[in-house]
Design an enzyme around this catalytic site. Structure first.
Site, PDB file in Angstrom:
ATOM      1  N   CYS B  35     -30.567  -5.690 -20.605  1.00  0.00           N
ATOM      2  CA  CYS B  35     -30.157  -4.795 -19.767  1.00  0.00           C
ATOM      3  C   CYS B  35     -31.129  -4.908 -18.456  1.00  0.00           C
ATOM      4  O   CYS B  35     -30.952  -3.997 -17.755  1.00  0.00           O
ATOM      5  CB  CYS B  35     -30.566  -3.447 -20.400  1.00  0.00           C
ATOM      6  SG  CYS B  35     -29.819  -3.380 -21.953  1.00  0.00           S
ATOM      7  N   ASP B  37     -34.729  -4.023 -18.224  1.00  0.00           N
ATOM      8  CA  ASP B  37     -35.795  -3.626 -18.001  1.00  0.00           C
ATOM      9  C   ASP B  37     -36.799  -3.538 -19.541  1.00  0.00           C
ATOM     10  O   ASP B  37     -35.817  -2.968 -20.430  1.00  0.00           O
ATOM     11  CB  ASP B  37     -36.045  -2.305 -17.353  1.00  0.00           C
ATOM     12  CG  ASP B  37     -34.572  -1.189 -17.745  1.00  0.00           C
ATOM     13  OD1 ASP B  37     -34.052  -1.463 -18.691  1.00  0.00           O
ATOM     14  OD2 ASP B  37     -34.284  -0.571 -16.636  1.00  0.00           O
ATOM     15  N   CYS B  60     -36.593  -3.159 -12.362  1.00  0.00           N
ATOM     16  CA  CYS B  60     -36.659  -2.888 -10.967  1.00  0.00           C
ATOM     17  C   CYS B  60     -37.577  -1.666 -10.572  1.00  0.00           C
ATOM     18  O   CYS B  60     -38.546  -1.540 -11.121  1.00  0.00           O
ATOM     19  CB  CYS B  60     -35.367  -1.873 -10.690  1.00  0.00           C
ATOM     20  SG  CYS B  60     -35.203  -0.527 -11.934  1.00  0.00           S
ATOM     21  N   CYS B 104     -34.408   4.914 -16.107  1.00  0.00           N
ATOM     22  CA  CYS B 104     -35.830   4.565 -16.211  1.00  0.00           C
ATOM     23  C   CYS B 104     -37.046   5.505 -16.596  1.00  0.00           C
ATOM     24  O   CYS B 104     -38.183   5.034 -17.206  1.00  0.00           O
ATOM     25  CB  CYS B 104     -36.244   3.989 -14.598  1.00  0.00           C
ATOM     26  SG  CYS B 104     -35.369   2.664 -14.144  1.00  0.00           S
TER      27      CYS B 104
END
Lengths: 395, 145
Positions: B35, B37, B60, B104
């Protein structure tokens, strides 16, 4: 140092194109549909632009339709072929997994209307095989739409051969040539192309203007209804200045194509040679069939968006096929279609260079990218596991 | 407006507490490389207090920034307090995140919780398993992990 290395996304407007268009914004701003001489000045400019563009791709001026850009041209070409097919009960379309979304989303819409779509897989080298197209052709196939050059990995497809096959089987052939126009020779007759899309801002014209070439005899369906512009096939007052600029830019690009290519190739080759020294990196797409300026690489153990942000801090504009740059959670459909695992596709970097770039800029990229990759790997738990042998290297 | 706030860019460019702790008392890893991360968090605990924390992140800009911010928010805090860290608090401390990057911050919260759970497990500290029930996958369905 500022380095613009995203020419596959868009380009700067050339001085030639700008000079050509300016008078049509200020002095000759008349509406080409007007009767008076002042408006006719704009009409003349459109006629001339149509002739110039037709000559660049060996088409007849009557086969050139001005659009708002590549996406509109793709939409109109596909929808037109689909409607023509439906009249004969033919509702099957062949395309590829790695087309631009302007093509893929139009095809999904048609699928919901009852059309059947076959999307071919490119091979690992990023090239579609003519045999695969031949195998997918059916009695009820009304259109084959396959891009000239891929926008992410730059691979060029066997357009002439696919076109010949389609001619033989009497199936319309459309190609999205947005990445090729102005960068590679295009001859719609010799290449057996029935319809072709291009976009001005990929070859130094302004954004918001494009072309649909449709061979004589192909009845287009309107996407935009209204006035009788573009022989009734695309309504809306023409973007005269943009069209004039596009013609000037395309002519300039075609006139200097060999020279530009000769300048770009050594820069591209140096970029690839140096960046390939980074361990566990990979160049995506065969360089044997390739537009000159596009370089796409993957670096294992890191993610593309963080790489782009760090490059931006060093003045380098590039792009990536990572999920985080697309706003979705899956990485680029192009990289997945050539068989890259998700993990690897997230770490992709596209550098697309043009004739305005310099070797000094390439040297800057070569200096910065390895440092960025090394830093991001130093904080990456994935790289840590790869290095400790807890994960297997995929590239 | 830029994609990220200045705070996010600051934590991305100068991440706090980046690295590993060899003799950590708890290590938590969340996310999935497919995915895009993965966060790994290390904590050092002394007398119930998180005396040191480090992270490694593959992801990211906002994944790196949220990891960094989460470590700042729990350093020096009691373990129970760290468990109360919410993704919302991380987002607020960073002056906001774009909507599609909220996951995130959820990962950052989960990384902290995973590190604490590991600390509890290693030290035989009892806890209510309900506390560590997996939250909904922040990636939803579109990442085929």
């Amino acid at each position: 140092m500022f380095v613009y290395a995203d020419n596959a996304a868009t380009t700067s407007v050339s001085k030639t194109a700008l000079d050509a268009m300016l008078p049509y914004l200020t002095d000759y701003y008349g509406n080409p549909s007007s009767l008076y001489a002042f408006g006719q000045k704009a009409t003349e400019a459109l006629t001339e632009a149509r002739e110039t563009i037709a000559a660049c791709i060996n088409a007849n001026p009557k086969e050139i339709y001005f659009t708002s850009g590549g996406s509109e041209a793709d939409n109109q070409a596909i929808v037109s072929a689909a409607r023509l097919g439906a009249r004969k009960g033919k509702k099957h379309i062949i395309s590829t997994q790695f087309e631009h979304h302007a093509v893929l989303h139009t095809l999904s819409k048609l699928e919901k209307e009852g059309y059947e779509v076959t999307l071919l897989d490119p091979h690992a080298d990023g090239v579609i095989r003519v045999e695969d197209v031949a195998q997918a052709l059916r009695e009820d196939t009304c259109l084959v739409t396959i891009m000239f050059a891929n926008n992410e990995i730059g691979t060029v497809q066997p357009v002439t051969e696919i076109g010949a096959l389609c001619r033989e089987k009497k199936v319309l052939f459309h190609t999205d040539a947005v990445q090729a126009a102005g960068h590679m020779p295009i001859d719609v007759q010799a290449m057996n192309i029935d319809m072709l899309s291009m976009s001005g801002h990929k070859f130094h014209a302004p954004k918001g203007v494009g072309v649909l070439y449709a061979r004589k005899g192909i009845a287009l369906s309107n996407i935009i209804e209204g006035g009788a512009q573009e022989r009734g096939k695309r309504a809306g007052t023409e973007n005269v200045a943009g069209i004039v600029a596009m013609a000037a830019a395309l002519k300039e690009s075609c006139d200097h194509m060999e020279e530009n290519t000769a300048k770009i190739i050594p820069m591209r080759d140096k970029l690839i040679a140096e960046l390939s020294k980074i361990p566990h990196s990979k160049v995506n797409g065969s360089l044997d069939h390739h537009v000159p300026g596009t370089v796409n690489m993957c670096f294992e153990g890191i993610e593309g968006e963080s790489m782009l942000l760090m490059l931006d801090d060093q003045g380098i504009c590039a792009s990536s096929g990572s999920a985080c740059t697309s706003g979705s959670l899956d990485p680029s459909h192009v990289l997945l279609s050539i068989g890259l695992p998700h993990e690897v596709a997230h770490g992709s970097l596209r550098l697309s260079i043009g004739e305005y770039n310099t070797m000094e800029q390439i040297d800057h990229i070569i200096e910065v990218v390895p440092k960025v990759v090394e830093y991001l790997r130093s904080i990456s738990p994935v790289w840590d596991e790869l290095e400790k042998g807890q994960l297997k290297h995929l590239i | 407006m830029a994609l990220y706030s200045e705070k996010v860019m600051d934590h991305f460019r100068n991440p706090r507490n980046v690295g590993q702790i060899d003799d950590a008392d708890g290590v938590g890893e969340v996310g999935n490389a497919k995915c895009g991360d993965i966060m790994r968090m290390y904590i050092k605990v002394d007398d119930g207090i998180i005396t040191d924390v480090k992270f490694n992140t593959f992801g990211c800009g906002s994944a790196i920034a949220t990891s960094s911010m989460a470590t700042e928010l729990i350093k020096g805090k009691r373990v129970e307090e760290a468990l109360e860290l919410s993704n919302r608090a991380v987002v607020e401390a960073l002056d906001g995140l774009p909507t599609h990057k909220i996951h995130c911050s959820v990962l950052a919260e989960e990384a902290v919780r995973a590190a604490v759970k590991d600390y509890y497990d290693r030290n035989g500290i009892s806890y209510d398993p309900e506390m560590f029930k997996e939250s909904e996958d922040p990636h939803g369905e579109s990442c085929e992990a």
